[in-house]
Design a protein around this motif. Structure first.
Motif, mmCIF file in Angstrom:
data_model
loop_
_atom_site.group_PDB
_atom_site.id
_atom_site.type_symbol
_atom_site.label_atom_id
_atom_site.label_comp_id
_atom_site.label_asym_id
_atom_site.label_seq_id
_atom_site.Cartn_x
_atom_site.Cartn_y
_atom_site.Cartn_z
ATOM 1 N N CYS A 8 0.836 -1.268 -0.107
ATOM 2 C CA CYS A 8 0.053 0.127 -0.222
ATOM 3 C C CYS A 8 0.739 1.258 -0.036
ATOM 4 O O CYS A 8 0.630 2.477 -0.390
ATOM 5 N N GLU A 9 2.069 1.042 0.610
ATOM 6 C CA GLU A 9 2.758 2.359 0.562
ATOM 7 C C GLU A 9 3.344 2.726 -0.770
ATOM 8 O O GLU A 9 3.831 3.845 -1.017
ATOM 9 N N GLY A 10 3.168 1.905 -1.880
ATOM 10 C CA GLY A 10 3.282 2.136 -3.104
ATOM 11 C C GLY A 10 2.202 2.953 -3.916
ATOM 12 O O GLY A 10 2.418 3.213 -5.052
ATOM 13 N N ILE A 11 0.981 3.179 -3.251
ATOM 14 C CA ILE A 11 0.089 3.875 -3.929
ATOM 15 C C ILE A 11 0.168 5.383 -3.324
ATOM 16 O O ILE A 11 0.210 5.660 -1.969
ATOM 17 N N LEU A 12 0.193 6.466 -4.138
ATOM 18 C CA LEU A 12 0.682 7.775 -3.907
ATOM 19 C C LEU A 12 -0.680 8.164 -2.774
ATOM 20 O O LEU A 12 -0.244 9.163 -2.187
ATOM 21 N N TYR A 13 -1.707 7.657 -2.799
ATOM 22 C CA TYR A 13 -2.678 8.129 -1.834
ATOM 23 C C TYR A 13 -2.392 7.889 -0.382
ATOM 24 O O TYR A 13 -3.052 8.413 0.355
ATOM 25 N N LEU A 37 -8.500 2.196 -3.770
ATOM 26 C CA LEU A 37 -7.312 1.452 -4.389
ATOM 27 C C LEU A 37 -6.892 0.471 -3.226
ATOM 28 O O LEU A 37 -6.062 -0.276 -3.613
ATOM 29 N N SER A 38 -7.418 0.867 -2.088
ATOM 30 C CA SER A 38 -6.688 0.359 -0.757
ATOM 31 C C SER A 38 -6.585 -1.291 -0.758
ATOM 32 O O SER A 38 -5.705 -1.812 -0.347
ATOM 33 N N PHE A 39 -7.505 -2.000 -1.471
ATOM 34 C CA PHE A 39 -7.344 -3.407 -1.314
ATOM 35 C C PHE A 39 -6.847 -4.139 -2.592
ATOM 36 O O PHE A 39 -6.920 -5.212 -2.737
ATOM 37 N N ILE A 40 -6.709 -3.282 -3.580
ATOM 38 C CA ILE A 40 -5.890 -4.022 -4.912
ATOM 39 C C ILE A 40 -4.547 -4.657 -4.686
ATOM 40 O O ILE A 40 -4.325 -5.813 -4.982
ATOM 41 N N PRO A 41 -3.864 -4.271 -3.612
ATOM 42 C CA PRO A 41 -2.467 -4.794 -3.251
ATOM 43 C C PRO A 41 -2.890 -6.112 -2.677
ATOM 44 O O PRO A 41 -2.462 -7.116 -3.018
#
Length: 497
Positions: free
Chosen positions: A118-123, A319-323
């Motif tokens: 999740c750290e790789g999501i800019l949000y 996007l939080s649950f895509i990882p």
């Protein structure tokens, strides 16, 4: 498949690794922005203006963001540790919800890896520093997803009640959480195992909890003619032709892909196509697919049908649950060697995003960018207006600023007496500022403030006074043209007689 040594190590230290990661994230994304950004950002200032007047709703948004900002100002004053801390904490709670939800679908180790990704999501970092309803939704959507997953998979009463509570919080944050509710509703209708609950009291009790908690706000909406909805309709952009109707949802979706590109690249480090994809039961697979992709899919469909343009930042909670979906369903190699690469890559993205934020705030103007709202001389403006007011009124208390939310909010937030901050009469509009008593302005006076020399605010015509002006320097390392401020002091009635 997972290597033999990696899961043993991760399972043993999962809890410590998770909490260490979350605490580090929250501390860094609170401390560094608070230390380097000299002025509160726009959405924080606007939320503070609303929160300074505790209402059950405001003309743009429901009240939770404003309430929380008001709460932290009582603890931290006008320090950035309060409002940046709220943003970082929202991201931290979201990481907790992703991890705890992941435990329902996979092992502790894989849930932890998904949380790292999740750290790789800019949000979760660079784009989440300005505490606003979108950042707040990052947390409330994840909490709702956590409660719904537990409710469907375990069926316990407490999770159905929590679902109602979290959805109420989500509605108090931003109404667009209805999109998530639509996804959950469609899932319960279409999935046999979930449809069973419709024959029980549990989802209806959840809905009753939601309505009960929302009832004060619903009453406010009726009393104020559903102002936030009118505001949203007035500002929404709709497609005028087929090209726009296609362009809007495609652009929005591609932007979301770009915002999670670092996460996808990190996940690709573990990709091993020859590995068989893991198998899940239909219920688990469909439920996780719902959490990961339903918001994006529903937004695309609705935008395509209605022609409504969704702003890019509205995708923050999507996007939080895509990882987690990738970790559970993609053919990945979880060997110790690959996990080391992932940890290094996540650490690199973590440091890079902090560095990018630091450079943009501390040296952005030196690189040729215009000064941002975070460089605005809010404290200097507040001191100036309070000093001018004090001299003109023999130090009478300043109770009202007539201005836009930005200027008035800065004057109020950085007021010298934080226990008695002035109210902001937003754009001189009583509909947008129902807390204003016009008789109080006559009796106690006010200050009208604006910035544009060639466009005096229309409401200035309602007030008489001498126009004064001053130049204030931006808070930047590079010398920039100062901002020009104009004001009119409306003395208390007893002083003018």
């Amino acid at each position: 498949m997972l290597g033999t040594s990696a899961p043993l190590f991760l399972d043993k230290y999962t809890s410590k690794l998770f909490w260490g990661f979350v605490v580090l994230h929250v501390l860094c994304w609170t401390t560094i922005p608070a230390l380097i950004q000299p002025n509160a950002p726009l959405d924080v200032i606007e939320g503070f203006v609303w929160g300074n007047e505790m209402q059950w709703g405001y003309y743009k948004h429901p009240p939770l963001q404003a309430w929380l900002l008001q709460f932290v100002t009582h603890i931290f004053g006008n320090s950035g540790f309060g409002y940046f801390g709220l943003s970082a904490l929202s991201a931290g709670i979201t990481l907790w919800a992703v991890y705890r939800t992941g435990r329902l679908f996979t092992t502790k180790s894989k849930a932890l890896i998904a949380t790292f990704l999740c750290e790789g999501i800019l949000y979760f970092n660079f784009l989440a520093t300005e505490f606003n309803p979108n950042v707040l939704q990052l947390m409330t959507w994840a909490l709702c997803s956590y409660a719904f997953s537990n409710a469907v998979l375990n069926g316990k009463w407490k999770h159905w009640v929590l679902l109602g509570v979290f959805f109420a919080l989500g509605c108090y944050a931003k109404y667009s959480i209805a999109l998530l509710g639509l996804g959950f509703g469609l899932f319960m209708l279409c999935q046999k195992e979930a449809r069973y609950y419709l024959t029980t009291l549990k989802p209806y009790i959840s809905f009753m909890v939601l309505v009960l908690l929302l009832s004060p706000h619903i009453v406010w909406l009726f009393e104020h003619d559903f102002l936030p909805f009118s505001y949203a309709l007035g500002r929404s952009e709709a497609a005028t032709d087929l090209a726009d109707r296609l362009y809007f949802p495609i652009k929005f979706t591609l932007t979301q892909l770009l915002d999670m590109l670092p996460m996808l690249l990190i996940a690709a480090l573990m990709l091993q196509v020859q590995n068989p994809a893991p198998q899940q039961s239909n219920l688990l697979h469909r439920l996780l697919t719902l959490l990961a992709f339903a918001p994006l899919a529903l937004n695309f469909i609705i935008s395509l049908i209605t022609g409504h343009k969704a702003l890019d930042m509205w995708g923050m909670p999507y996007l939080s649950f895509i990882p987690l979906w990738i970790v559970v369903n993609a053919p990945l190699d979880f060997s110790q060697k690959k996990l080391r690469l992932v940890v290094v890559a996540v650490g690199f993205v973590f440091i890079l995003s902090l560095t990018a934020f630091y450079v943009s705030v501390a040296h952005g103007t030196a690189l040729g960018f215009k000064p941002s709202r975070g460089h605005f001389p809010g404290a200097a403006l507040s001191r100036l207006i309070h000093e001018k007011w004090g001299k003109a009124t023999n130090n009478a208390p300043l109770t009202t600023i007539i201005s836009d939310s930005w200027l008035g909010g800065n004057i109020a937030l950085y007021a010298p007496d934080i226990q008695n901050r002035p109210q902001v009469f937003i754009d001189g509009n009583t509909i947008h500022s129902p807390w204003i008593n016009l008789q109080d302005i006559k009796d106690k006076g006010a200050v009208v403030v604006w910035r544009n020399k060639d466009a005096k605010p229309a409401y200035l015509a309602d007030y008489n006074g001498t126009i004064e002006t001053a130049e204030l320097p931006w808070q930047t390392v590079t010398k920039m043209p100062p901002t020009q401020i104009y004001w009119v002091i409306l003395k208390p009635q007893h002083d003018s007689q």
